[in-house]
Scaffold this motif. Sequence first.
Motif, PDB file in Angstrom:
ATOM      1  N   THR A  80      -4.281  30.072  13.668  1.00 43.15           N
ATOM      2  CA  THR A  80      -5.491  30.677  13.127  1.00 43.15           C
ATOM      3  C   THR A  80      -6.470  29.586  12.710  1.00 43.15           C
ATOM      4  O   THR A  80      -6.069  28.553  12.182  1.00 43.15           O
ATOM      5  CB  THR A  80      -5.157  31.549  11.905  1.00 43.15           C
ATOM      6  OG1 THR A  80      -4.182  32.523  12.277  1.00 43.15           O
ATOM      7  CG2 THR A  80      -6.394  32.241  11.365  1.00 43.15           C
ATOM      8  N   THR A  81      -7.761  29.800  12.962  1.00 43.46           N
ATOM      9  CA  THR A  81      -8.793  28.898  12.447  1.00 43.46           C
ATOM     10  C   THR A  81      -9.204  29.389  11.065  1.00 43.46           C
ATOM     11  O   THR A  81      -9.786  30.466  10.930  1.00 43.46           O
ATOM     12  CB  THR A  81     -10.013  28.863  13.379  1.00 43.46           C
ATOM     13  OG1 THR A  81      -9.605  28.404  14.674  1.00 43.46           O
ATOM     14  CG2 THR A  81     -11.084  27.917  12.832  1.00 43.46           C
ATOM     15  N   TYR A  82      -8.878  28.614  10.036  1.00 43.83           N
ATOM     16  CA  TYR A  82      -9.081  29.055   8.654  1.00 43.83           C
ATOM     17  C   TYR A  82     -10.427  28.582   8.116  1.00 43.83           C
ATOM     18  O   TYR A  82     -10.954  27.547   8.537  1.00 43.83           O
ATOM     19  CB  TYR A  82      -7.960  28.515   7.760  1.00 43.83           C
ATOM     20  CG  TYR A  82      -6.611  29.154   8.026  1.00 43.83           C
ATOM     21  CD1 TYR A  82      -6.227  30.319   7.360  1.00 43.83           C
ATOM     22  CD2 TYR A  82      -5.733  28.603   8.948  1.00 43.83           C
ATOM     23  CE1 TYR A  82      -5.002  30.917   7.612  1.00 43.83           C
ATOM     24  CE2 TYR A  82      -4.501  29.194   9.207  1.00 43.83           C
ATOM     25  CZ  TYR A  82      -4.145  30.352   8.532  1.00 43.83           C
ATOM     26  OH  TYR A  82      -2.937  30.936   8.779  1.00 43.83           O
ATOM     27  N   ASP A  83     -10.963  29.361   7.153  1.00 44.20           N
ATOM     28  CA  ASP A  83     -12.207  28.953   6.496  1.00 44.20           C
ATOM     29  C   ASP A  83     -11.923  28.233   5.178  1.00 44.20           C
ATOM     30  O   ASP A  83     -12.815  28.034   4.364  1.00 44.20           O
ATOM     31  CB  ASP A  83     -13.119  30.155   6.249  1.00 44.20           C
ATOM     32  CG  ASP A  83     -12.469  31.219   5.367  1.00 44.20           C
ATOM     33  OD1 ASP A  83     -11.315  31.007   4.924  1.00 44.20           O
ATOM     34  OD2 ASP A  83     -13.115  32.257   5.116  1.00 44.20           O
ATOM     35  N   ASN A  84     -10.649  27.855   4.955  1.00 46.06           N
ATOM     36  CA  ASN A  84     -10.310  27.046   3.789  1.00 46.06           C
ATOM     37  C   ASN A  84      -9.152  26.118   4.150  1.00 46.06           C
ATOM     38  O   ASN A  84      -8.415  26.357   5.112  1.00 46.06           O
ATOM     39  CB  ASN A  84      -9.941  27.923   2.587  1.00 46.06           C
ATOM     40  CG  ASN A  84      -8.748  28.830   2.865  1.00 46.06           C
ATOM     41  OD1 ASN A  84      -7.648  28.365   3.148  1.00 46.06           O
ATOM     42  ND2 ASN A  84      -8.967  30.139   2.783  1.00 46.06           N
TER      43      ASN A  84
ATOM     44  N   SER B  41      -5.308  21.996   8.535  1.00 52.30           N
ATOM     45  CA  SER B  41      -5.813  22.801   7.411  1.00 52.30           C
ATOM     46  C   SER B  41      -4.872  22.840   6.226  1.00 52.30           C
ATOM     47  O   SER B  41      -5.098  23.605   5.289  1.00 52.30           O
ATOM     48  CB  SER B  41      -6.114  24.232   7.874  1.00 52.30           C
ATOM     49  OG  SER B  41      -4.932  24.882   8.297  1.00 52.30           O
TER      50      SER B  41
ATOM     51  N   ARG C 108      -0.518  27.378   9.877  1.00 52.67           N
ATOM     52  CA  ARG C 108      -1.433  26.247   9.705  1.00 52.67           C
ATOM     53  C   ARG C 108      -0.849  24.964  10.308  1.00 52.67           C
ATOM     54  O   ARG C 108       0.358  24.727  10.242  1.00 52.67           O
ATOM     55  CB  ARG C 108      -1.720  25.987   8.224  1.00 52.67           C
ATOM     56  CG  ARG C 108      -2.555  27.060   7.534  1.00 52.67           C
ATOM     57  CD  ARG C 108      -2.721  26.734   6.065  1.00 52.67           C
ATOM     58  NE  ARG C 108      -3.432  27.766   5.326  1.00 52.67           N
ATOM     59  CZ  ARG C 108      -4.753  27.767   5.118  1.00 52.67           C
ATOM     60  NH1 ARG C 108      -5.489  26.778   5.579  1.00 52.67           N
ATOM     61  NH2 ARG C 108      -5.318  28.744   4.438  1.00 52.67           N
TER      62      ARG C 108
END
Length: 296
Positions: free
Chosen positions: A161-165, A128, A59
Amino acid sequence: IELGRTISWRCFGFGNAADTSTFSMSGDDYDMAQVEEAVTKKAAINLVADQLLQQVGDRIFCLFAVNTRHGDMLLEELQLRGLNVEAQYGDKSFKQRKDQNDRMLSGELQGLVTVQTVIAGWNFPPLSLVAFTYSTMSKSRFHQAIGRAGRKCKIDVPGRTTYDNAVLLDFGDNIKRHGFPDGKHNYSIAQSEEEEGEVNTKTCLNCGFLELSTAKSCSHCGHIFTRAQKETGDPPEESWEDEGQVVEFFGPRQRSAIAALRAMKQMYYQRGRSLDDCQKMVEAAKNVAIAPEWHL
């Protein structure tokens, strides 16, 4: 979040936050000299560095320090642990800040240590993870700082990584004091009496989870609160406040989702299925991997 404009949150609090009961007030916040003395102790610096290293993964992150001295101490420890991180203070020119942003977008730089510099006005969607490393009485400062993360990101960063949180690491009991980042907040100067003061919470005697004081049961492990505990909110003898222990705080949206999964698992169990089968059926139905800390 519901409209898809921002992402959800995972919030972690740490048990050895400074004892703010001994702090003096300076204006509308704690005396920052006393705060600095507490957070610059070697144990406090190591806790932040160790937990950030454990949680960050790939992140992009931003760490908020109380001042530049504190920030430099954290920066040194993070770099010693192998993280590619730099400081961004008020003495950085616009060109230098843009260079740091560009290097984070290229995947070269992973994070920043800052103080007030990027608390407001910094728009960087790939961010993130936010670590807030000290206690503050300023609700707006806390929420403006952590609000640098949580934005929906459509930018692909090499090696990230593209995180969803988004993740919040709170080392100052600020979640208890000011509420969750995805909660509803009033930042007007003239707040009502109901909106002033700390968020009312109590600690589950069974698992140590921090729950809202109005809850009738623990959304973390299902423990039913007695009337006595509703009134007193007394923590267990060994709660999440023990030194070095970390607990994940679940906001209203997360508690609701976990409760729905628990109800589905209970329904399957009442139909005569084994607990293992129930777990697999819930995961298949909802396409989700159930984490152990949800205590379904």
